[in-house]
Design a protein around this motif. Structure first.
Motif, mmCIF file in Angstrom:
data_model
loop_
_atom_site.group_PDB
_atom_site.id
_atom_site.type_symbol
_atom_site.label_atom_id
_atom_site.label_comp_id
_atom_site.label_asym_id
_atom_site.label_seq_id
_atom_site.Cartn_x
_atom_site.Cartn_y
_atom_site.Cartn_z
ATOM 1 N N MET A 167 0.983 -1.084 -0.045
ATOM 2 C CA MET A 167 -0.154 0.253 0.302
ATOM 3 C C MET A 167 1.207 1.147 0.280
ATOM 4 O O MET A 167 0.463 2.474 -0.997
ATOM 5 C CB MET A 167 -1.007 0.258 1.276
ATOM 6 N N GLU A 168 2.162 1.317 1.007
ATOM 7 C CA GLU A 168 2.862 2.568 0.612
ATOM 8 C C GLU A 168 3.919 2.124 -0.581
ATOM 9 O O GLU A 168 3.694 3.234 -1.956
ATOM 10 C CB GLU A 168 4.088 2.161 1.597
ATOM 11 N N GLY A 169 4.129 1.347 -1.406
ATOM 12 C CA GLY A 169 4.349 1.132 -2.858
ATOM 13 C C GLY A 169 2.769 2.361 -3.265
ATOM 14 O O GLY A 169 3.790 3.025 -4.762
ATOM 15 N N VAL A 170 1.721 1.739 -3.659
ATOM 16 C CA VAL A 170 0.821 2.782 -4.381
ATOM 17 C C VAL A 170 1.048 4.511 -4.077
ATOM 18 O O VAL A 170 0.641 4.730 -4.864
ATOM 19 C CB VAL A 170 -0.658 2.247 -4.562
ATOM 20 N N CYS A 171 1.421 4.791 -2.966
ATOM 21 C CA CYS A 171 1.047 5.799 -2.474
ATOM 22 C C CYS A 171 2.345 6.310 -3.176
ATOM 23 O O CYS A 171 2.059 7.672 -3.885
ATOM 24 C CB CYS A 171 1.407 6.424 -0.799
ATOM 25 N N LYS A 172 3.635 5.926 -3.564
ATOM 26 C CA LYS A 172 5.135 6.253 -3.392
ATOM 27 C C LYS A 172 4.729 6.287 -5.401
ATOM 28 O O LYS A 172 4.719 7.377 -6.341
ATOM 29 C CB LYS A 172 6.119 5.482 -3.396
ATOM 30 N N ILE A 173 3.669 5.264 -6.233
ATOM 31 C CA ILE A 173 3.726 5.555 -7.456
ATOM 32 C C ILE A 173 3.101 6.843 -7.705
ATOM 33 O O ILE A 173 3.071 7.955 -8.376
ATOM 34 C CB ILE A 173 3.107 4.773 -7.933
ATOM 35 N N PHE A 174 1.801 7.103 -6.406
ATOM 36 C CA PHE A 174 1.451 8.626 -7.000
ATOM 37 C C PHE A 174 2.253 10.095 -6.455
ATOM 38 O O PHE A 174 1.875 10.344 -7.110
ATOM 39 C CB PHE A 174 -0.197 8.316 -5.878
ATOM 40 N N CYS A 193 -3.675 -5.947 -6.403
ATOM 41 C CA CYS A 193 -3.043 -6.501 -6.141
ATOM 42 C C CYS A 193 -3.408 -8.068 -5.305
ATOM 43 O O CYS A 193 -3.982 -8.660 -4.723
ATOM 44 C CB CYS A 193 -3.019 -5.970 -4.401
ATOM 45 N N LEU A 194 -2.167 -9.165 -5.167
ATOM 46 C CA LEU A 194 -2.614 -10.146 -5.231
ATOM 47 C C LEU A 194 -1.323 -10.640 -4.039
ATOM 48 O O LEU A 194 -0.659 -10.232 -3.583
ATOM 49 C CB LEU A 194 -1.078 -11.127 -6.895
ATOM 50 N N CYS A 195 -2.319 -11.172 -3.375
ATOM 51 C CA CYS A 195 -1.760 -11.783 -1.991
ATOM 52 C C CYS A 195 -1.706 -12.845 -1.616
ATOM 53 O O CYS A 195 -2.871 -14.066 -2.435
ATOM 54 C CB CYS A 195 -2.878 -11.445 -0.639
ATOM 55 N N LEU A 196 -1.076 -13.401 -1.448
ATOM 56 C CA LEU A 196 -0.838 -15.089 -0.852
ATOM 57 C C LEU A 196 -1.585 -15.625 0.418
ATOM 58 O O LEU A 196 -1.273 -14.607 1.480
ATOM 59 C CB LEU A 196 1.484 -15.084 -0.797
ATOM 60 N N ASP A 197 -2.171 -16.222 -0.276
ATOM 61 C CA ASP A 197 -2.948 -16.902 1.316
ATOM 62 C C ASP A 197 -1.818 -17.965 1.211
ATOM 63 O O ASP A 197 -1.956 -19.486 0.684
ATOM 64 C CB ASP A 197 -4.073 -17.535 0.323
ATOM 65 N N THR A 198 -1.502 -18.409 2.279
ATOM 66 C CA THR A 198 -0.418 -18.859 3.260
ATOM 67 C C THR A 198 -0.932 -20.510 3.419
ATOM 68 O O THR A 198 -0.284 -21.471 3.262
ATOM 69 C CB THR A 198 0.084 -18.028 4.275
ATOM 70 N N LYS A 199 -2.546 -20.576 3.475
ATOM 71 C CA LYS A 199 -3.095 -21.952 3.525
ATOM 72 C C LYS A 199 -3.319 -22.909 2.025
ATOM 73 O O LYS A 199 -2.868 -24.356 2.617
ATOM 74 C CB LYS A 199 -4.312 -21.793 4.641
ATOM 75 N N ASN A 259 -8.836 -5.956 -5.792
ATOM 76 C CA ASN A 259 -9.188 -4.916 -6.866
ATOM 77 C C ASN A 259 -8.921 -3.245 -6.175
ATOM 78 O O ASN A 259 -8.583 -3.520 -4.841
ATOM 79 C CB ASN A 259 -10.506 -4.812 -7.849
ATOM 80 N N LYS A 260 -9.604 -2.983 -6.643
ATOM 81 C CA LYS A 260 -9.133 -1.172 -6.485
ATOM 82 C C LYS A 260 -9.991 -0.562 -4.989
ATOM 83 O O LYS A 260 -9.588 -0.117 -4.060
ATOM 84 C CB LYS A 260 -9.435 0.114 -7.845
ATOM 85 N N GLU A 261 -10.937 -0.903 -4.707
ATOM 86 C CA GLU A 261 -11.829 -0.687 -4.287
ATOM 87 C C GLU A 261 -11.007 -1.476 -2.508
ATOM 88 O O GLU A 261 -10.769 -0.382 -1.711
ATOM 89 C CB GLU A 261 -13.165 -1.228 -4.003
ATOM 90 N N TRP A 262 -10.535 -2.658 -2.807
ATOM 91 C CA TRP A 262 -9.726 -3.479 -1.733
ATOM 92 C C TRP A 262 -8.771 -2.378 -1.267
ATOM 93 O O TRP A 262 -7.936 -2.501 0.214
ATOM 94 C CB TRP A 262 -9.251 -4.977 -1.793
ATOM 95 N N VAL A 263 -7.621 -1.961 -2.864
ATOM 96 C CA VAL A 263 -6.686 -1.911 -2.443
ATOM 97 C C VAL A 263 -6.760 0.042 -1.374
ATOM 98 O O VAL A 263 -6.484 0.212 -0.352
ATOM 99 C CB VAL A 263 -5.812 -1.214 -3.181
ATOM 100 N N LYS A 264 -8.286 0.706 -1.664
ATOM 101 C CA LYS A 264 -8.659 1.695 -1.018
ATOM 102 C C LYS A 264 -9.068 1.734 0.274
ATOM 103 O O LYS A 264 -8.144 2.246 1.200
ATOM 104 C CB LYS A 264 -9.185 2.590 -1.785
#
Length: 100
Positions: free
Chosen positions: A28-35, A68-74, A82-87
């Motif tokens: 999420m910090e990476g998204v802010c840096k892109i902006f 954003c693809l997040c690893l499901d450790t299980k 999607n974008k809404e989740w990221v926001k």
């Protein structure tokens, strides 16, 4: 928090780029840096850049694609978000950083 991969396509004419992060908050910090980099390119003569969360969210909405693809450790599989989740995650992160 799980390993995350951020996929970004600024507009339909650009190719998709990606970055990987060890945790979701770092992503999420990476998204802010892109902006912030976008703002610096758009305002090259400005000595400092400030913005509010609505401008950040408008930027996210303006992107052709952001996932954003997040690893499901299980399961060992990456789950797409999607974008809404990221926001939502950025909002929570910024509130936490502000101590609220």
């Amino acid at each position: 928090m799980p390993h995350s991969i951020l996929l970004v396509q600024p507009n339909r004419h650009d190719s998709r780029t990606y970055a990987d992060y060890e945790e979701v908050e770092e992503c999420m910090e990476g998204v802010c840096k892109i902006f912030e980099e976008h703002l610096k390119r758009s305002n090259p003569n400005s000595p400092s850049i400030t913005y509010d969360i609505s401008q950040l969210f408008d930027f996210i909405d303006s992107l052709q694609d952001l996932v954003c693809l997040c690893l499901d450790t299980k399961s060992g599989k990456y789950e797409p978000h999607n974008k809404e989740w990221v926001k939502e995650k950025i909002y929570v992160m910024l509130r936490k950083q502000a101590g609220k």
